[in-house]
Write an enzyme that holds these catalytic residues in place. Sequence first.
Site, PDB file in Angstrom:
ATOM      1  N   ASP A 206     -12.573   5.608  12.682  1.00 31.16           N
ATOM      2  CA  ASP A 206     -11.816   4.994  11.684  1.00 31.16           C
ATOM      3  C   ASP A 206     -11.778   3.419  11.873  1.00 31.16           C
ATOM      4  O   ASP A 206     -12.511   2.947  12.858  1.00 31.16           O
ATOM      5  CB  ASP A 206     -10.408   5.432  12.026  1.00 31.16           C
ATOM      6  N   HIS A 273     -12.655   3.453   5.736  1.00 29.06           N
ATOM      7  CA  HIS A 273     -12.197   3.511   7.272  1.00 29.06           C
ATOM      8  C   HIS A 273     -13.381   3.151   8.111  1.00 29.06           C
ATOM      9  O   HIS A 273     -13.783   3.825   9.291  1.00 29.06           O
ATOM     10  CB  HIS A 273     -11.655   5.042   7.535  1.00 29.06           C
ATOM     11  N   GLU A 336      -9.254   6.992   0.965  1.00 29.97           N
ATOM     12  CA  GLU A 336      -8.464   5.660   0.789  1.00 29.97           C
ATOM     13  C   GLU A 336      -9.682   4.694   1.002  1.00 29.97           C
ATOM     14  O   GLU A 336      -9.404   3.784   1.692  1.00 29.97           O
ATOM     15  CB  GLU A 336      -7.664   5.590   2.320  1.00 29.97           C
TER      16      GLU A 336
END
Length: 772
Positions: A206, A273, A336
């Site tokens: 991440d 990420h 995201e």
Amino acid sequence: MTRRLPTFVLAFACLCAGVTAALPAAAQARDGVIAVIPQPAQVTPGEGRFTVGADTPLVVADGDKATARTAAYLADLLARTRGLRLRVQHGPAPAHAIVLQRDPQAAVAQAEGYALDVTPEGIRVSARDDTGLFHGAVTLWQLLTPDAQHGPVTLAAMQIRDQPRFAWRGLMLDSARHFQSVAEVETLIDQMAQHKMNTLHWHLTDDQGWRIQIKRYPELTRIGAWRTPPDAGRNGEPKRYGGFYTRDEIRQVVAYAAARHITIVPEIDMPGHAQAAVAAYPQLGVTGKRPEVSIDWGVNPWLYNVDDATFTFIDNVLDEVMALFPSTYIHVGGDEAIKDQWEASPAVQAKMRELGITSENALQGWFIGRIGQYLDKHGRKLIGWDEILEGDNLPADATVMSWRGLDGAIKAALLGHDVVLSPAPDLYFDHVQSDLPDEYAGRLGVKSLQDVYAFQPVPAVLSAEQARHVLGVQANIWTEHIPTFAHVEHAAFPRLDALSEMAWSPPAARNWQGFLARLPVQFGRYRAQHINVADSAYAVAIGADRNLALATGKTTVTLSNQVGQEAIHYTLDGATPTPTSPRYDAPFNVTLPTTVRAASFAADGTALAAPRERVLDRAALLNVSGDLLQNCRGADFRLRLQPLPDAKSAQPVYLVNVFDTCQELAPTWMDGVTRIHVDAVRLPRNFALAHEQKLVVSRPHATAFGELVVHADRCDGPVLASLPLPDPARSARNFSLDGALPAQQGEHALCLIYTAPIEGALYAIGQVSLTP
């Protein structure tokens, strides 16, 4: 391994020593319910009993190595938790033995299913596959640990026929935000196995860290595995935070899980990420610049590039990942990924024109589709978060993990994709379990044990044919606010018990009250294995009419817990409550000063939670914890934060709203109050809010570093006090603010607003004290 547990957990463990099952062994079989979690599909009572003692042989009847491993596992688990040491032997079974046998003719045909028979002559566990036999052995272990005693156990005769409801029974562990040791990961795997969970989704990369060694790209772990905390080297914050798993450690964990019939599905996040990877190799990014490994939770802007060199890197990484993880599924994230960098890049825009792609969301679909094709060529299947549904290139055999509610699951099933239900907030175990003052850090709102148990894993709108695409369910332990493994355990247990029953047991076998009756026995098993289980479901909340007490010196006390069925006993002199203390049956009146302590007890008198305490006197009633303040109207987002994001601590915890540092104190009897004292704290503002940054409220400030402004009644009401904030560079993280208040009569609310510049630290309130 010995580990230090928080004080209230240790107190709970001492109080609960000797917990026994709510259902005695004989009654278990008669009622068709046994003290096992998850509850089996079918339990049929028999006649008679069988006693297992140290002289009972544990027989491997089929000569199979996998059966022998299961027998050794069962023997070791019984020795550690019951002090019952059974000898394992091979060959024909003597009389009065426990027999384990893999049998093609076993009474349960479904994969992972098993048959377990207890008769006066002995116990037999059989299954058609090794995994089913292992699950049967786990059920037998639970039957043989019906209380916290050691030594022989007598079981009622019964016949169990059991198999899972869902094929995917998962738990996600985020090791990217906070790192767990190999031993800690294996502890979690042990508990998953004991709950018949079969999939560990391991989040390994991440923005905040790259945790898996990739031999071809050493910078991923030399640079990408480490970050510099916001307050590095101060107040207990480490100077450098991180870590990674070597290839040998990965192999060890994978083998450890496989021996317990758990598959590990690795997650390598893309195209977003990706900040830790780009920090290691800037050419992988869109801008060519090297960012730092992120210290900010949330949604960071760094994306992978879409050129051929970047895909070569990803393919090479996946080659090494697939060599380490034999799982059919490889998780590629996909969530995201804000598209700002792609939108601003001439090279990316040119690539889109070359491909005939007209939107960045469609470009992400093309990106994920390309990765899916690569995995397909290597005999693997792609799984990703529900954003992978964007675009038209998703492989037909790709599986969708639905996290943004149920919509992703419904859309995926309608399109013919398999799906795993993992929705936020229902199955996000980083949400707190209670709103009690001693609750750990995490997200709000509360997701209680009962909330998890009540979750329905198959969306009602799906037809029977569409519902076949639901592979199962998974809970997620995101670790932004979970810095230690004790905190991971607190977040997971006992909610994992509810998850396991949802994932394994047929709907007809699930019953909330029956589940609660079995849970105290499971708490005993946790204690025997030194698991930091949360007692939030049974912890007593002590309510009192604060303003009545301040006005009259008397008040009414209410006692409650989340489950609402166990006996609550209390004391009024500060003594530890016991089953002989007064039992709470209805609200009662007290005269100040008094100290109320209360705890929940099972039917046999054993404590189910550590006692909670509330002091009721004028000073205590005028001291209000920041936990009890409410967000100002229109601002719903709340977190419970620790002052140091990467420190190894569980307390203190502060309740904050990262979008608006405006909080309200409920109407309070203000007669005689002339001063306000605030215990304040300065926290790192380490939140990447992406496009939501515009929602952060900025207010004008009258002094250099801002102030805490106190308004009467409303947040636009008269200003009662303005308390200047100290220079952050010259003051401690924790500090006090004091000021005079004009005299007021009767009940008044207070609105407390920090006006510090939003480019700096985030301010929170530990306690508000009103004084004469």
